[in-house]
Design an enzyme around this catalytic site. Structure first.
Site, PDB file in Angstrom:
ATOM      1  CG  ASN A   9      -1.764   1.210   1.374  1.00  0.00           C
ATOM      2  OD1 ASN A   9      -1.803   2.043   0.471  1.00  0.00           O
ATOM      3  ND2 ASN A   9      -2.447   1.330   2.502  1.00  0.00           N
ATOM      4  CD1 TRP A  10       3.355   1.104  -2.953  1.00  0.00           C
ATOM      5  CD2 TRP A  10       3.287   2.304  -4.850  1.00  0.00           C
ATOM      6  NE1 TRP A  10       4.003   0.375  -3.922  1.00  0.00           N
ATOM      7  CE2 TRP A  10       3.971   1.100  -5.104  1.00  0.00           C
ATOM      8  CE3 TRP A  10       3.121   3.205  -5.888  1.00  0.00           C
ATOM      9  CZ2 TRP A  10       4.487   0.772  -6.365  1.00  0.00           C
ATOM     10  CZ3 TRP A  10       3.630   2.890  -7.140  1.00  0.00           C
ATOM     11  CH2 TRP A  10       4.314   1.687  -7.374  1.00  0.00           C
ATOM     12  CE  LYS A  11      -0.140   3.059   4.867  1.00  0.00           C
ATOM     13  NZ  LYS A  11      -0.066   3.130   6.327  1.00  0.00           N
ATOM     14  CG  HIS A  95      -5.795   1.760   5.242  1.00  0.00           C
ATOM     15  ND1 HIS A  95      -5.351   2.667   6.171  1.00  0.00           N
ATOM     16  CD2 HIS A  95      -4.787   0.873   5.047  1.00  0.00           C
ATOM     17  CE1 HIS A  95      -4.111   2.342   6.522  1.00  0.00           C
ATOM     18  NE2 HIS A  95      -3.746   1.255   5.861  1.00  0.00           N
ATOM     19  CD  GLU A  97      -2.934   5.287   6.858  1.00  0.00           C
ATOM     20  OE1 GLU A  97      -2.943   5.348   5.626  1.00  0.00           O
ATOM     21  OE2 GLU A  97      -1.997   4.748   7.504  1.00  0.00           O
ATOM     22  CD  GLU A 167      -3.430  -2.595   7.138  1.00  0.00           C
ATOM     23  OE1 GLU A 167      -2.356  -2.852   6.597  1.00  0.00           O
ATOM     24  OE2 GLU A 167      -4.024  -1.512   6.979  1.00  0.00           O
ATOM     25  N   GLY A 173       2.557   2.058  10.902  1.00  0.00           N
ATOM     26  CA  GLY A 173       3.505   3.167  10.812  1.00  0.00           C
ATOM     27  C   GLY A 173       4.215   3.488  12.112  1.00  0.00           C
ATOM     28  CB  SER A 213       5.274  -2.095  11.930  1.00  0.00           C
ATOM     29  OG  SER A 213       4.867  -0.781  12.255  1.00  0.00           O
ATOM     30  N   GLY A 234       2.964  -1.228   4.275  1.00  0.00           N
ATOM     31  CA  GLY A 234       2.995   0.203   3.982  1.00  0.00           C
ATOM     32  C   GLY A 234       4.421   0.653   3.689  1.00  0.00           C
ATOM     33  N   GLY A 235       5.069   1.226   4.678  1.00  0.00           N
ATOM     34  CA  GLY A 235       6.397   1.827   4.518  1.00  0.00           C
ATOM     35  C   GLY A 235       7.405   0.952   3.786  1.00  0.00           C
TER      36      GLY A 235
HETATM   37  P1  13P Z   1       3.080   0.234   7.680  1.00  0.00           P
HETATM   38  O1  13P Z   1       3.600  -1.037   7.073  1.00  0.00           O
HETATM   39  O2  13P Z   1       3.841   1.461   7.239  1.00  0.00           O
HETATM   40  O3  13P Z   1       2.973   0.125   9.174  1.00  0.00           O
HETATM   41  O4  13P Z   1       1.597   0.452   7.134  1.00  0.00           O
HETATM   42  C1  13P Z   1       0.702  -0.627   7.178  1.00  0.00           C
HETATM   43  C2  13P Z   1      -0.493  -0.264   6.404  1.00  0.00           C
HETATM   44  O5  13P Z   1      -1.247   0.612   6.772  1.00  0.00           O
HETATM   45  C3  13P Z   1      -0.741  -0.990   5.147  1.00  0.00           C
HETATM   46  O6  13P Z   1      -2.002  -0.749   4.656  1.00  0.00           O
END
Ligand code: 13P
Length: 252
Positions: A9-11, A95, A97, A167, A173, A213, A234-235
């Site tokens: 997920n590149w956000k 998600h 967020e 999640e 994050g 994470s 994510g990251g």
């Molecule tokens: P991180 O891997 O940066 O913690 O993010 C997870 C995420 O929200 C994937 O959708």
């Protein structure tokens, strides 16, 4: 037998150019994926270019969100038809967020999930508790509500294709990963809920990804648990070597 899935997920990160560089290096450094589905979710503006670039590779593309309507006066929204038209095969829905910053509810998650299926996109539906909810002993109650309300009214055919991502909000994050056992416990609970909603046979087919994470170091251990069928990253999905290492952890 569930094929593991590693989804990045590149956000709200990466321009078209930077995204193209990233998928190119993932593809070049990992040519033989074996039994694993690899997905990247770029921002809407890059979906078409990335989808064209990965067309002949093992990588598929997801949108990060959709609206539930097909078209109309919804300024700034993206219809499932457009996401599909741009080249997305999957879509991330609900998600945390989006729930936190964009007022997404279990009801909108349900509408979007149905819209995704109606237009040939496979939804990756996200659920997860906050730290306060975990500390209050409310994990199962929160997950139960999110899963039951988010997935109400789906057909058996929909359930067969569905993907869920657990999640925990406190792990996103933050560098604070759930332990494999903590994640496995919730994944097992989610599968029990799916047995009630879709029956035992279909429930066994649904992939439940873990997100929060996940990195090159912890992925393999997390993925070794029987009900952890992949990762939503994510990251670490923004760095080709790390993402490739996570893919390898799923194929090993
Ligand atoms: P991180 O891997 O940066 O913690 O993010 C997870 C995420 O929200 C994937 O959708």
């Amino acid at each position: 037998m569930r094929i593991p899935m590693i989804a990045g997920n590149w956000k709200m990160n990466l321009t078209i150019g930077a995204g193209l560089e990233l998928v190119k290096s993932i593809h070049y450094s990992h040519r033989h994926p074996g039994e694993v589905d690899v997905v990247v979710a770029p921002p809407f503006t890059a979906i078409h270019s990335i989808a064209e670039a990965v067309k002949d590779s093992y990588i598929s593309v997801a949108a990060q969100n959709i609206h539930w309507e097909t078209s109309g006066a919804f300024t700034g929204e993206i219809s499932p038809v457009f996401a599909k038209d741009a080249g997305a095969e999957y879509v991330i829905i609900g998600h945390s967020e989006r729930r936190q910053y964009f007022a997404e509810t279990n009801e909108t998650v349900n509408k979007k999930t149905k819209a995704a299926f109606a237009h040939g996109l496979t939804p990756i539906v996200c659920v997860g508790e906050t730290l306060a909810e975990r500390e209050a002993g409310r994990v199962e109650e929160v997950i139960n509500t999110q899963v039951t309300q988010g997935l109400t009214g789906l057909s058996a055919t929909n359930f067969e294709k569905l993907i869920i991502a657990y999640e925990p909000v406190w792990a996103i994050g933050t560098g604070k990963t759930a332990t494999g056992q903590q994640a496995e416990d919730v994944h097992t609970f989610i599968r029990e809920l799916l047995v009630k909603l879709a029956g035992p046979e279909i429930a066994q087919k649904i992939r439940i990804l873990y997100g929060g994470s996940v990195n090159a170091k912890n992925a393999k251990e997390l993925l070794s648990f029987p009900n952890i069928d992949g990762a939503l990253v994510g990251g670490a999905s923004l760095k080709a070597p790390d993402f490739v290492e996570i893919i390898k952890g799923a194929t090993a």
